[in-house]
Motif scaffolding. Structure first.
Motif: not given
Length: 168
Positions: A10-11, A14, A96, A149
């Motif tokens: 995920a984050g 990313r 993500t 974001w």
């Protein structure tokens, strides 16, 4: 830690890509580092908390979040996932829905069920799971509004129009 079907995802993945694409010298702060695994034998949340504790003892400066994806359908009210990669494919955004793990030779392996084009082009769009209905798209919209974001990464473009047949 020898977890079955484990991924850092995920984050964490990313954000590293977007930081690099934006030329940031340092990583942007992370709210957490998601570690997932798939163990249908032990579905107790306490096992996840114990694993988080082990990771904290290794490095307390990292905000670890450990989840057994074999259990997550119970708390999310959805059909069970088949694997960790299946769970990653159902994350809210394509950019993500990424994970990294190590193979037997300690080489990094990337999974990107919806490809890497969106993350490399700084495009945020819903995965099919979040583009199926207006209700699921609303969850996506709320999430991208909260994350904001583009405030951190100026090149990020967020897809905000709902049309379940034209998003992907």
């Amino acid at each position: 830690m020898h977890l079955p079907d484990w991924w850092v995802c995920a984050g964490f993945v990313r954000s590293k890509i977007w930081d690099t694409l934006h030329g940031f010298a340092a990583r942007t702060p992370l709210s957490d580092v998601d570690v997932i695994y798939f163990d249908p034998v032990n579905l107790e949340e306490a096992a996840e908390k114990e694993l988080e504790g082990q990771l904290m003892r290794i490095n307390a400066a990292i905000p670890w979040s450990v989840k057994n994806e074999a259990r997550m359908h119970l708390s999310n009210g959805i059909p069970p996932y088949l694997s960790s990669v299946d769970a990653i494919s159902r994350f809210p955004e394509t950019a993500t829905a990424l994970g990294v793990t190590l193979d037997e030779q300690n080489e990094v392996v990337l999974t990107a069920p919806w490809g890497i084009e969106d993350v490399l082009n700084c495009v945020v769009r819903p995965t099919p799971s979040f583009a199926e209905t207006a209700e699921s798209f609303k969850i996506y919209e709320d999430r991208v509004a909260k994350k904001n974001w583009p405030r951190v990464w100026s090149d990020v473009k967020v897809i905000r129009n709902f049309s379940n047949h034209s998003l992907l």
